[in-house]
Scaffold this active site. Structure first.
Site, PDB file in Angstrom:
ATOM      1  N   SER A 126     -14.351 -19.918   4.639  1.00 16.83           N
ATOM      2  CA  SER A 126     -13.854 -18.907   3.551  1.00 16.83           C
ATOM      3  C   SER A 126     -14.950 -18.706   2.431  1.00 16.83           C
ATOM      4  O   SER A 126     -15.956 -19.635   2.378  1.00 16.83           O
ATOM      5  CB  SER A 126     -12.606 -19.562   2.762  1.00 16.83           C
ATOM      6  OG  SER A 126     -12.277 -18.915   1.632  1.00 16.83           O
ATOM      7  N   TYR A 138      -8.631 -26.413  -1.814  1.00 15.05           N
ATOM      8  CA  TYR A 138      -8.798 -25.776  -0.520  1.00 15.05           C
ATOM      9  C   TYR A 138     -10.443 -25.414  -0.335  1.00 15.05           C
ATOM     10  O   TYR A 138     -10.671 -25.423   0.768  1.00 15.05           O
ATOM     11  CB  TYR A 138      -8.227 -24.449  -0.994  1.00 15.05           C
ATOM     12  CG  TYR A 138      -8.312 -23.240  -0.003  1.00 15.05           C
ATOM     13  CD1 TYR A 138      -7.602 -23.249   1.076  1.00 15.05           C
ATOM     14  CD2 TYR A 138      -9.112 -22.164  -0.148  1.00 15.05           C
ATOM     15  CE1 TYR A 138      -7.949 -22.197   2.273  1.00 15.05           C
ATOM     16  CE2 TYR A 138      -9.368 -21.136   0.639  1.00 15.05           C
ATOM     17  CZ  TYR A 138      -8.559 -21.230   2.038  1.00 15.05           C
ATOM     18  OH  TYR A 138      -8.766 -20.173   2.682  1.00 15.05           O
TER      19      TYR A 138
END
Length: 235
Positions: A123, A137
Protein backbone atom coordinates in the site's frame (compact mmCIF):
# COMPACT_ATOMS: atom_id res chain seq x y z
CA UNK A 1 -8.86 -8.68 -10.91
CA UNK A 2 -10.28 -12.14 -11.57
CA UNK A 3 -12.46 -10.65 -14.33
CA UNK A 4 -9.45 -8.85 -15.80
CA UNK A 5 -7.30 -11.98 -15.86
CA UNK A 6 -10.16 -14.10 -17.22
CA UNK A 7 -10.54 -11.66 -20.12
CA UNK A 8 -6.85 -12.31 -20.87
CA UNK A 9 -7.52 -16.06 -21.09
CA UNK A 10 -5.85 -16.98 -17.80
CA UNK A 11 -6.82 -19.99 -15.72
CA UNK A 12 -7.71 -18.93 -12.19
CA UNK A 13 -7.31 -20.24 -8.64
CA UNK A 14 -9.59 -18.13 -6.45
CA UNK A 15 -9.64 -18.18 -2.64
CA UNK A 16 -11.75 -16.24 -0.13
CA UNK A 17 -13.74 -16.79 3.03
CA UNK A 18 -17.14 -16.49 1.30
CA UNK A 19 -17.29 -19.54 -0.94
CA UNK A 20 -20.74 -18.67 -2.26
CA UNK A 21 -19.40 -15.45 -3.80
CA UNK A 22 -16.54 -17.33 -5.42
CA UNK A 23 -18.94 -19.86 -6.90
CA UNK A 24 -21.11 -17.07 -8.32
CA UNK A 25 -18.01 -15.48 -9.81
CA UNK A 26 -16.88 -18.80 -11.28
CA UNK A 27 -20.24 -19.25 -13.01
CA UNK A 28 -20.09 -15.72 -14.39
CA UNK A 29 -16.56 -16.09 -15.73
CA UNK A 30 -17.11 -19.57 -17.12
CA UNK A 31 -20.10 -18.27 -19.10
CA UNK A 32 -18.11 -15.35 -20.49
CA UNK A 33 -14.86 -17.24 -21.08
CA UNK A 34 -15.65 -20.94 -21.61
CA UNK A 35 -12.05 -21.77 -22.53
CA UNK A 36 -10.54 -21.12 -19.10
CA UNK A 37 -10.35 -23.35 -16.02
CA UNK A 38 -11.33 -21.96 -12.62
CA UNK A 39 -10.67 -23.55 -9.25
CA UNK A 40 -12.21 -22.10 -6.09
CA UNK A 41 -11.65 -22.81 -2.40
CA UNK A 42 -12.93 -21.37 0.85
CA UNK A 43 -9.90 -20.00 2.69
CA UNK A 44 -9.29 -17.87 5.74
CA UNK A 45 -5.66 -16.84 5.39
CA UNK A 46 -5.30 -16.73 9.18
CA UNK A 47 -5.67 -20.52 9.13
CA UNK A 48 -2.05 -21.03 8.15
CA UNK A 49 -2.23 -24.80 7.75
CA UNK A 50 -5.15 -24.34 5.38
CA UNK A 51 -3.12 -21.88 3.28
CA UNK A 52 -0.49 -24.52 2.53
CA UNK A 53 -3.09 -27.23 1.91
CA UNK A 54 -5.26 -25.11 -0.39
CA UNK A 55 -2.32 -23.82 -2.43
CA UNK A 56 -1.20 -27.41 -3.00
CA UNK A 57 -4.71 -28.55 -3.91
CA UNK A 58 -5.23 -25.81 -6.47
CA UNK A 59 -1.75 -26.29 -7.89
CA UNK A 60 -2.57 -29.94 -8.52
CA UNK A 61 -6.07 -29.22 -9.83
CA UNK A 62 -4.91 -26.69 -12.41
CA UNK A 63 -1.68 -28.42 -13.40
CA UNK A 64 0.55 -25.81 -11.82
CA UNK A 65 0.15 -22.24 -10.56
CA UNK A 66 2.56 -19.77 -12.14
CA UNK A 67 1.48 -16.60 -10.29
CA UNK A 68 0.25 -16.03 -6.74
CA UNK A 69 -1.28 -12.71 -5.70
CA UNK A 70 -1.14 -12.05 -1.94
CA UNK A 71 -4.06 -9.65 -1.62
CA UNK A 72 -6.01 -10.52 1.54
CA UNK A 73 -6.04 -7.71 4.07
CA UNK A 74 -8.04 -5.78 6.64
CA UNK A 75 -7.82 -2.27 8.04
CA UNK A 76 -9.50 -2.22 11.43
CA UNK A 77 -6.72 -0.70 13.50
CA UNK A 78 -7.09 2.08 16.08
CA UNK A 79 -4.61 4.51 17.67
CA UNK A 80 -2.03 2.56 19.65
CA UNK A 81 -2.56 2.75 23.39
CA UNK A 82 -6.31 3.48 23.26
CA UNK A 83 -7.53 0.05 24.35
CA UNK A 84 -7.86 -1.56 20.93
CA UNK A 85 -4.89 -3.92 20.91
CA UNK A 86 -7.19 -6.67 19.60
CA UNK A 87 -7.97 -4.63 16.47
CA UNK A 88 -4.33 -3.73 15.85
CA UNK A 89 -3.27 -7.33 16.44
CA UNK A 90 -5.88 -8.63 13.96
CA UNK A 91 -4.66 -6.14 11.37
CA UNK A 92 -1.03 -7.18 11.85
CA UNK A 93 -1.88 -10.88 11.85
CA UNK A 94 -3.90 -10.71 8.63
CA UNK A 95 -1.86 -8.14 6.74
CA UNK A 96 1.58 -9.51 7.59
CA UNK A 97 1.65 -12.89 9.37
CA UNK A 98 -1.01 -14.43 7.10
CA UNK A 99 0.73 -12.83 4.11
CA UNK A 100 3.96 -14.51 5.23
CA UNK A 101 2.14 -17.86 5.22
CA UNK A 102 0.92 -17.23 1.67
CA UNK A 103 4.39 -16.23 0.52
CA UNK A 104 5.86 -19.35 2.10
CA UNK A 105 3.28 -21.58 0.41
CA UNK A 106 3.75 -19.89 -2.96
CA UNK A 107 7.54 -19.94 -2.83
CA UNK A 108 7.55 -23.64 -1.98
CA UNK A 109 5.73 -24.30 -5.26
CA UNK A 110 7.94 -21.93 -7.23
CA UNK A 111 11.22 -23.23 -5.81
CA UNK A 112 10.21 -26.81 -6.61
CA UNK A 113 9.67 -26.03 -10.31
CA UNK A 114 12.23 -23.24 -10.58
CA UNK A 115 9.83 -20.60 -11.88
CA UNK A 116 6.89 -18.44 -10.83
CA UNK A 117 5.73 -14.94 -10.07
CA UNK A 118 4.85 -13.82 -6.54
CA UNK A 119 2.90 -10.56 -6.24
CA UNK A 120 2.34 -8.92 -2.87
CA UNK A 121 -0.17 -6.11 -2.51
CA UNK A 122 1.33 -3.58 -0.12
CA UNK A 123 0.00 0.00 0.00
CA UNK A 124 1.10 3.59 -0.37
CA UNK A 125 0.51 3.61 3.40
CA UNK A 126 3.73 1.59 3.67
CA UNK A 127 5.83 4.59 2.62
CA UNK A 128 5.73 6.19 6.10
CA UNK A 129 4.63 5.30 9.57
CA UNK A 130 1.17 6.85 9.77
CA UNK A 131 -0.67 8.14 12.86
CA UNK A 132 -4.02 7.27 14.38
CA UNK A 133 -6.03 4.34 13.08
CA UNK A 134 -3.48 3.80 10.27
CA UNK A 135 -0.47 3.01 12.45
CA UNK A 136 -0.78 -0.79 12.63
CA UNK A 137 -1.93 -0.96 9.01
CA UNK A 138 0.97 1.05 7.60
CA UNK A 139 3.45 -0.88 9.74
CA UNK A 140 2.05 -4.20 8.50
CA UNK A 141 2.16 -3.12 4.86
CA UNK A 142 5.71 -1.83 5.29
CA UNK A 143 6.72 -5.18 6.78
CA UNK A 144 5.13 -6.95 3.82
CA UNK A 145 7.08 -4.77 1.39
CA UNK A 146 10.32 -5.56 3.24
CA UNK A 147 9.49 -9.28 3.12
CA UNK A 148 9.00 -9.09 -0.64
CA UNK A 149 12.26 -7.17 -1.08
CA UNK A 150 14.14 -9.85 0.81
CA UNK A 151 12.55 -12.57 -1.30
CA UNK A 152 13.38 -10.66 -4.47
CA UNK A 153 17.04 -10.53 -3.46
CA UNK A 154 16.93 -14.20 -2.50
CA UNK A 155 15.81 -15.32 -5.97
CA UNK A 156 17.68 -12.69 -7.97
CA UNK A 157 19.06 -14.13 -11.18
CA UNK A 158 16.53 -16.98 -11.27
CA UNK A 159 13.29 -17.33 -13.27
CA UNK A 160 11.31 -16.64 -10.07
CA UNK A 161 10.01 -13.07 -9.96
CA UNK A 162 8.72 -11.11 -6.93
CA UNK A 163 6.69 -7.91 -7.38
CA UNK A 164 5.50 -5.42 -4.77
CA UNK A 165 2.52 -3.25 -5.73
CA UNK A 166 1.66 -0.10 -3.80
CA UNK A 167 -1.95 0.82 -4.60
CA UNK A 168 -3.44 4.11 -3.57
CA UNK A 169 -7.06 4.45 -2.46
CA UNK A 170 -9.39 2.13 -4.36
CA UNK A 171 -13.09 2.10 -3.54
CA UNK A 172 -13.73 -1.48 -2.35
CA UNK A 173 -15.93 -3.07 0.32
CA UNK A 174 -13.09 -2.59 2.80
CA UNK A 175 -13.28 1.20 2.64
CA UNK A 176 -16.72 1.90 1.16
CA UNK A 177 -17.83 3.60 4.39
CA UNK A 178 -14.69 5.68 4.69
CA UNK A 179 -15.00 9.41 4.48
CA UNK A 180 -13.17 11.68 2.09
CA UNK A 181 -10.03 10.02 0.80
CA UNK A 182 -7.51 11.65 -1.57
CA UNK A 183 -7.29 10.51 -5.20
CA UNK A 184 -9.79 7.67 -4.77
CA UNK A 185 -10.45 5.58 -7.89
CA UNK A 186 -13.15 3.02 -8.61
CA UNK A 187 -12.73 -0.71 -8.20
CA UNK A 188 -12.94 -1.44 -11.93
CA UNK A 189 -10.20 1.05 -12.79
CA UNK A 190 -8.11 -0.06 -9.83
CA UNK A 191 -8.41 -3.73 -10.79
CA UNK A 192 -7.45 -3.00 -14.39
CA UNK A 193 -4.39 -0.99 -13.35
CA UNK A 194 -3.28 -3.61 -10.82
CA UNK A 195 -3.63 -6.37 -13.42
CA UNK A 196 -1.68 -4.39 -16.01
CA UNK A 197 1.07 -3.76 -13.46
CA UNK A 198 1.32 -7.47 -12.60
CA UNK A 199 1.62 -8.41 -16.24
CA UNK A 200 4.77 -6.26 -16.48
CA UNK A 201 6.31 -8.21 -13.57
CA UNK A 202 8.03 -5.16 -12.04
CA UNK A 203 10.10 -5.21 -8.88
CA UNK A 204 7.75 -2.53 -7.56
CA UNK A 205 5.04 -0.22 -8.84
CA UNK A 206 2.64 2.41 -7.54
CA UNK A 207 -0.94 1.99 -8.74
CA UNK A 208 -1.89 4.29 -10.28
CA UNK A 209 1.56 5.69 -10.98
CA UNK A 210 0.15 9.22 -11.03
CA UNK A 211 -0.13 10.81 -8.52
CA UNK A 212 1.17 8.19 -6.08
CA UNK A 213 4.72 7.78 -7.34
CA UNK A 214 5.67 11.47 -6.90
CA UNK A 215 3.58 11.70 -3.72
CA UNK A 216 5.43 8.73 -2.23
CA UNK A 217 8.73 10.44 -3.02
CA UNK A 218 7.54 13.54 -1.18
CA UNK A 219 5.99 11.65 1.74
CA UNK A 220 9.28 9.93 2.52
CA UNK A 221 10.94 13.30 2.98
CA UNK A 222 8.31 15.34 4.83
CA UNK A 223 9.02 16.20 8.48
CA UNK A 224 6.80 14.18 10.79
CA UNK A 225 5.09 17.32 12.10
CA UNK A 226 4.10 18.36 8.57
CA UNK A 227 2.89 14.86 7.74
CA UNK A 228 0.72 14.81 10.88
CA UNK A 229 -0.91 18.14 10.01
CA UNK A 230 -1.65 16.95 6.47
CA UNK A 231 -3.24 13.73 7.60
CA UNK A 232 -5.51 15.47 10.09
CA UNK A 233 -7.60 16.48 7.07
CA UNK A 234 -8.56 12.85 6.45
CA UNK A 235 -10.18 10.27 8.73
Amino acid sequence: MAREFAARGRNLALCARRLELLEELREELAARHPGIRIGVRRLDVNDHEAVFRVFRELDAELGGIDRVVVNAGIGKGQPVGTGYFHANRETAETDFVAALAQCEAAMELFRERGAGHLVVISSVAAVRGLPGSMTAYSASKAALAALAEGLRADVSGTPIKVSTLYPGYIRTQMNERAGKMPFMIGVEEGSRLLTEAMEREPAGAYVPSWPWRPLAFALRRLPTSVLARMLQRFP
